[in-house]
Design an enzyme around this catalytic site. Structure first.
Site, PDB file in Angstrom:
ATOM      1  N   GLU A 165      56.565 -63.358  89.074  1.00  0.00           N
ATOM      2  CA  GLU A 165      57.431 -63.313  90.259  1.00  0.00           C
ATOM      3  C   GLU A 165      57.173 -64.404  91.286  1.00  0.00           C
ATOM      4  OE1 GLU A 165      57.756 -59.422  91.980  1.00  0.00           O
ATOM      5  OE2 GLU A 165      58.922 -58.713  90.278  1.00  0.00           O
ATOM      6  N   GLU A 375      59.613 -55.956  83.643  1.00  0.00           N
ATOM      7  CA  GLU A 375      59.518 -54.843  84.599  1.00  0.00           C
ATOM      8  C   GLU A 375      60.912 -54.288  84.853  1.00  0.00           C
ATOM      9  OE1 GLU A 375      57.304 -55.465  88.259  1.00  0.00           O
ATOM     10  OE2 GLU A 375      55.907 -56.794  87.220  1.00  0.00           O
TER      11      GLU A 375
HETATM   12  C1  BG6 Z   1      57.148 -56.226  91.202  1.00  0.00           C
HETATM   13  C2  BG6 Z   1      55.702 -56.539  90.995  1.00  0.00           C
HETATM   14  O1  BG6 Z   1      57.557 -56.937  92.317  1.00  0.00           O
HETATM   15  O2  BG6 Z   1      57.531 -54.957  91.523  1.00  0.00           O
HETATM   16  C3  BG6 Z   1      54.803 -55.335  90.873  1.00  0.00           C
HETATM   17  O3  BG6 Z   1      55.526 -57.412  89.921  1.00  0.00           O
HETATM   18  C4  BG6 Z   1      55.275 -54.250  91.822  1.00  0.00           C
HETATM   19  O4  BG6 Z   1      53.486 -55.751  91.107  1.00  0.00           O
HETATM   20  C5  BG6 Z   1      56.669 -53.844  91.396  1.00  0.00           C
HETATM   21  O5  BG6 Z   1      54.426 -53.153  91.903  1.00  0.00           O
HETATM   22  C6  BG6 Z   1      57.272 -52.724  92.227  1.00  0.00           C
HETATM   23  O6  BG6 Z   1      57.209 -53.028  93.590  1.00  0.00           O
HETATM   24  P1  BG6 Z   1      56.552 -52.022  94.618  1.00  0.00           P
HETATM   25  O7  BG6 Z   1      56.527 -52.737  95.908  1.00  0.00           O
HETATM   26  O8  BG6 Z   1      57.459 -50.847  94.624  1.00  0.00           O
HETATM   27  O9  BG6 Z   1      55.216 -51.716  94.102  1.00  0.00           O
END
Ligand code: BG6
Length: 475
Positions: A165, A375
């Site tokens: 990211e 993700e």
């Molecule tokens: C992504 C990251 O931005 O989203 C993760 O790669 C992160 O590290 C995930 O945990 C979800 O975001 P958040 O802020 O809800 O934890």
């Protein structure tokens, strides 16, 4: 568009799930590990990174559950300060041992490791010594870190993601800190860091191709496609511009080795262009990614922002209070807006499965590269029932709908080779601690109370297990 005869998921499709080191491992000062910038910058209203999900001490138990879930791959990240506590120099053998144990345990259980090299956790010493990503000194240090990884694990790890990211780090100052007291504007500092980080990525790609036999490598990028708020031509253009700034700036650099013309002109006119040294652009052009990881949670809406408006940064929803997100405003370019057609999570993230198909098709048309979802998931407040269950139907619904769109995208011709939702187990959310959970496996703790950290299978665990068992035929 729907098809009468849908092709299923490929037989060798990776059914995976993801985590990142600082969010699951804990043991943040154990066995030689030093602090990272995330360890000291994380939201103080929630749990810290000291224990998180305690994965460091529970590899066997955690991998056994992955096996039970049926996962054929697992995405994790290496902690740079665990492997090189000084950022460079002597290698911490206990760190190497930990990842050897993890990788061997995965392989023993038929699970392919998908490894992220850098997931936000820069060694604090390097931030303090030379400003981290602000200095070109990091290029040698990052390359050295990659060399240690490739030499120690490249015989068994064949899938690599360089940087997680970069696009979002660019927006979040606690992940890519700027020097507040510098004479150089924060905006210029960000573009300088972005350029340096892209060079680091390119060097990692080249080194992987030299050192890892059969290795495949590419970036993992966080994307939220921007829709126009209306069919007003100004809004259509605003959405294009937003996509150029938030998506294609990064992807064109990674995959074409080029700065987009319009963004370069913007940077020149606003005196925030990065320093380009001889050889930089040649390096970027020569480093060819083999794959692209996509982190997708939501889409966005934008409309035109008149030049006279005051600018505003994007503010993440405050500690999970619904409705507290503030959209960014870039005067003369675009401003964020709500999407009246979509439901939102507790954290205001707009749920848009079709947006994933749209995005995958756009990226396929533009870059023709194999992609994997690195993700995708729903952050929610899960309730543990008195009989020890977690009924997370909302998560199943979210994942099912996104997987349906993945299947449609495959039928559209997109080369999608895996799905690795966020997250394998509950972990420390980057913005919202343990209150916001993503996992298939519940970790019995809260932000304030450590409890016994036991692992509990959620309803979504059993659902995903069946998805994997049927290779996605039953979603
Ligand atoms: C992504 C990251 O931005 O989203 C993760 O790669 C992160 O590290 C995930 O945990 C979800 O975001 P958040 O802020 O809800 O934890």
């Amino acid at each position: 568009m729907k098809y009468n005869n849908m092709t299923g998921f490929p037989d060798d499709f990776f059914w995976s799930a993801s985590t990142a080191a600082y969010q699951v491992e804990g043991a943040f000062l154990e066995d030689g590990k030093s602090l990272s910038i995330v360890d000291v910058n994380i939201n103080p209203n929630f749990a810290d990174t000291s224990i998180t999900s305690d994965h460091y001490h529970r590899i066997k138990e955690d991998v056994a559950l992955m096996k039970e879930l049926g996962m054929t791959a697992y995405r994790f990240s290496f902690s740079w300060p665990r492997i090189l506590p000084n950022g460079r120099g002597p290698v911490n053998n206990e760190g190497i041992d930990f990842y050897n144990q993890l990788i061997n345990e995965l392989l023993k259980n038929g699970i392919t490791p998908l490894a992220t090299i850098y997931h936000f956790d820069l060694p604090l010493v390097l931030q303090q010594e030379y400003g981290g990503w602000a200095s070109r000194k990091i290029l040698d240090d990052f390359e050295n870190f990659c060399r240690v990884l490739f030499e120690n694990f490249g015989d068994r790890v064949k899938y690599w993601f360089t940087i997680n990211e970069q696009s979002n780090m660019f927006l979040l100052p606690y992940l890519m800190p700027v020097n507040e007291s510098s004479d150089i504007s924060a905006e210029k500092q960000k573009y300088e860091m972005n350029h340096i980080m892209t060079l680091a990525h390119a060097r990692a790609i080249q080194l992987c191709h030299q050192l890892v036999e059969g290795g495949k490598i590419g970036p993992a990028i966080g994307l939220a496609p921007n829709y126009p708020a209306s069919c007003k031509p100004e809004d259509i253009m605003a959405a294009r511009v937003a996509n150029d700034f938030r998506t294609y700036l990064f992807l064109d650099l990674y995959l074409y080795g080029e700065y987009r013309e319009n963004i370069w002109r913007y940077m020149l006119e606003n005196e925030c262009e990065p320093t380009i040294l001889p050889g930089d652009m040649e390096l970027l052009k020569s480093a060819k990614s083999d794959l692209l990881g996509i982190n997708y949670y939501q889409s966005r809406v934008v409309k035109y922002a008149p030049k006279e408006m005051a600018s505003r940064d994007f503010t993440v929803n405050k500690d999970g209070q619904k409705g507290s997100t503030e959209f960014e405003i870039l005067p003369g370019l675009y401003q964020g807006a709500e999407n009246p057609f979509l439901e939102k999570t507790e954290w205001d993230w707009e749920i848009d499965p079709i947006g994933l198909r749209v995005l995958l098709n756009e990226l396929h048309d533009r870059y023709h590269i194999p992609m994997i979802i690195t993700e995708n998931g729903l952050g929610g407040i899960d309730e543990l029932t008195v009989d020890g269950k977690i009924h997370d139907a909302y998560r199943i619904d979210y994942l099912r709908k996104h997987l349906e769109q993945c299947q449609l995208a495959i039928n559209d011709g997109v080369q999608l080779f895996g799905y690795s939702p966020w997250s394998y187990m509950d972990l420390l959310s980057t913005t919202s601690g343990f209150r916001k959970r993503y996992g298939f496996v519940y970790v019995n703790r809260t932000d304030d109370e450590l409890k016994d950290l036991s692992r509990i299978k959620k309803d979504s665990f059993y659902w995903y297990q069946n998805v994997i068992k049927t290779n996605g035929k039953e979603l």
